[in-house]
Write an enzyme that holds these catalytic residues in place. Structure first.
Site, PDB file in Angstrom:
ATOM      1  N   ARG A  56     -14.425   2.126  10.071  1.00  0.00           N
ATOM      2  CA  ARG A  56     -14.233   1.147  11.125  1.00  0.00           C
ATOM      3  C   ARG A  56     -12.729   1.213  11.545  1.00  0.00           C
ATOM      4  O   ARG A  56     -12.107   1.774  10.592  1.00  0.00           O
ATOM      5  CB  ARG A  56     -14.288  -0.428  10.358  1.00  0.00           C
ATOM      6  N   TRP A 108      -9.074   0.736  12.088  1.00  0.00           N
ATOM      7  CA  TRP A 108      -7.941   0.113  11.565  1.00  0.00           C
ATOM      8  C   TRP A 108      -6.924  -0.547  12.603  1.00  0.00           C
ATOM      9  O   TRP A 108      -6.401  -1.332  12.572  1.00  0.00           O
ATOM     10  CB  TRP A 108      -7.205   1.061  10.717  1.00  0.00           C
ATOM     11  N   GLN A 148      -5.024  -2.030  -3.259  1.00  0.00           N
ATOM     12  CA  GLN A 148      -4.780  -0.804  -2.619  1.00  0.00           C
ATOM     13  C   GLN A 148      -3.953   0.537  -3.297  1.00  0.00           C
ATOM     14  O   GLN A 148      -2.977  -0.189  -4.006  1.00  0.00           O
ATOM     15  CB  GLN A 148      -4.274  -0.944  -1.264  1.00  0.00           C
ATOM     16  N   THR A 173       0.814  -1.104  -0.064  1.00  0.00           N
ATOM     17  CA  THR A 173      -0.035  -0.152   0.131  1.00  0.00           C
ATOM     18  C   THR A 173       0.943   1.269  -0.020  1.00  0.00           C
ATOM     19  O   THR A 173       0.591   2.406  -0.792  1.00  0.00           O
ATOM     20  CB  THR A 173      -1.094  -0.096   1.278  1.00  0.00           C
ATOM     21  N   ASP A 229     -12.087   2.078   2.791  1.00  0.00           N
ATOM     22  CA  ASP A 229     -11.303   2.688   3.749  1.00  0.00           C
ATOM     23  C   ASP A 229     -10.676   3.608   2.921  1.00  0.00           C
ATOM     24  O   ASP A 229      -9.460   3.872   3.145  1.00  0.00           O
ATOM     25  CB  ASP A 229     -10.130   1.501   4.228  1.00  0.00           C
ATOM     26  N   ASP A 282      -8.379   2.963  -0.421  1.00  0.00           N
ATOM     27  CA  ASP A 282      -7.097   3.809   0.237  1.00  0.00           C
ATOM     28  C   ASP A 282      -6.783   5.050  -0.219  1.00  0.00           C
ATOM     29  O   ASP A 282      -5.679   5.402  -0.835  1.00  0.00           O
ATOM     30  CB  ASP A 282      -5.820   2.940   0.403  1.00  0.00           C
TER      31      ASP A 282
END
Length: 333
Positions: A250, A252, A148, A119, A194, A171
């Site tokens: 959420r 991480w 990602q 990532t 996310d 991401d």
């Protein structure tokens, strides 16, 4: 005697040539050491054709404000604003038509390891310096949905993003350094999973958050000892075609902090509002809301481990309180 004289003469001549060369080099090196604006144009009508070239000529640790003005165009570049630069403003001519783009994603082979690049190497723009501003510009990771793919990766402190578009899928925006302070105003941010994530303290004011898949908007990893993480104030959340269930966030990591207040939430926001990622994180997650509107703002089915702020608590969440430290930086003034 003649030989000594000629030797001395040649020595002085060489010295003078060296001094002349040194001075001309010093003058060339200092050409951009001033608060004047540098113009970047892909079509060659500016001083530079790439944003990276303009960043490269800026002096380290400047104590004045320097603008890099980027004319309309598509700039396919992978850019780092290094740690030793400060007080730089990168300003586009037109938000939607001044585009910095790249297309790395986490599963592209990374030669040194023989594995996927992961990532944190996928960024289009990485900002390591402090006191950096981006205005009226698009930063995009144009990779296919194969993993990602970060568009904007921040490491620096006191960063401003005003009227920017941040485009990607999974991401999109990685706020990568604990306790650093970021301010996003009137920005458009889109993604799938996310797509705003990391440990920084970030305030999003009047931003448009667009969800492109059934997934999660945020994934904060706020450290336990940091008071604030992500704050969305007066923002609007919208939903792409075919999307039916989106969570506000959420955690991480343990203690992730996210607050939505005075935001417009569409019907497709999951009635539970939040997801725990891992069951034990329900004990530490700091997930809050205050006076949101829209069909997705109903609180009767919210998870028990999230909270609604009281009016008194909400009044205490101010830009001054969130960003104020000993350095006196306060975007609200």
């Amino acid at each position: 005697m003649t030989n000594n004289y000629n030797l001395t003469k040649r020595t002085w001549t060489l010295c003078l040539l060296f001094i002349s060369f040194f001075l001309s080099g010093a003058q060339a090196a200092s050409k951009y050491d001033n608060p004047d604006t540098i113009v970047v144009a892909r079509d060659g009508t500016g001083e530079f054709r790439t944003v990276a070239e303009a960043i490269e000529v800026c002096r380290a640790f400047m104590d004045y404000h320097k603008v890099i003005y980027v004319k309309k165009g598509t700039y396919k570049e992978k850019i780092i604003v290094p740690q030793w630069l400060q007080h730089i403003e990168i300003c586009g001519e037109d938000r939607d038509q001044t585009i910095i783009t790249w297309d790395d994603h986490a599963n592209i082979l990374y030669a040194p390891t023989g594995k996927g690049m992961g990532t944190f190497r996928t960024y289009t723009v990485r900002v390591d310096g402090n006191d950096i501003t981006f205005k009226n510009i698009t930063i995009e990771n144009n990779a296919a949905r194969l993993g990602q793919a970060v568009a904007l990766h921040t490491q620096g402190d006191r960063l401003l993003f005003v009227n920017c578009r941040l485009l990607g899928n999974q991401d999109t925006v990685y706020t990568g350094m604990p306790a650093t302070r970021l301010y996003f105003e009137d920005c458009y941010i889109e993604g799938t999973t996310d797509f705003i994530f990391g440990p920084s303290t970030a305030w999003f004011e009047r931003c448009h958050i667009h969800c492109k898949s059934n997934s999660y908007i945020t994934a904060a990893s706020t450290p336990k000892d940091v008071k604030y993480g992500y704050i969305f104030n007066n923002c609007r959340v919208t939903i792409g075609d075919g999307v039916s269930k989106v969570y506000l966030g959420r955690p991480w990591r343990d203690y992730g902090y996210t607050l939505f207040m005075h935001c417009q939430l569409p019907a497709q926001i999951a009635p539970q509002g939040w997801h725990h990622w891992q069951k034990e994180r329900e004990k530490t997650a700091r997930y809050m809301e205050f006076e949101n509107s829209g069909e997705g703002a109903a609180i009767d089915q919210r998870v028990a481990w999230s909270r609604q702020l009281t009016k008194k608590e909400a009044r205490e969440v101010t830009l001054e309180d969130v960003f104020q430290r000993a350095d006196g930086w306060n975007i609200g003034k």
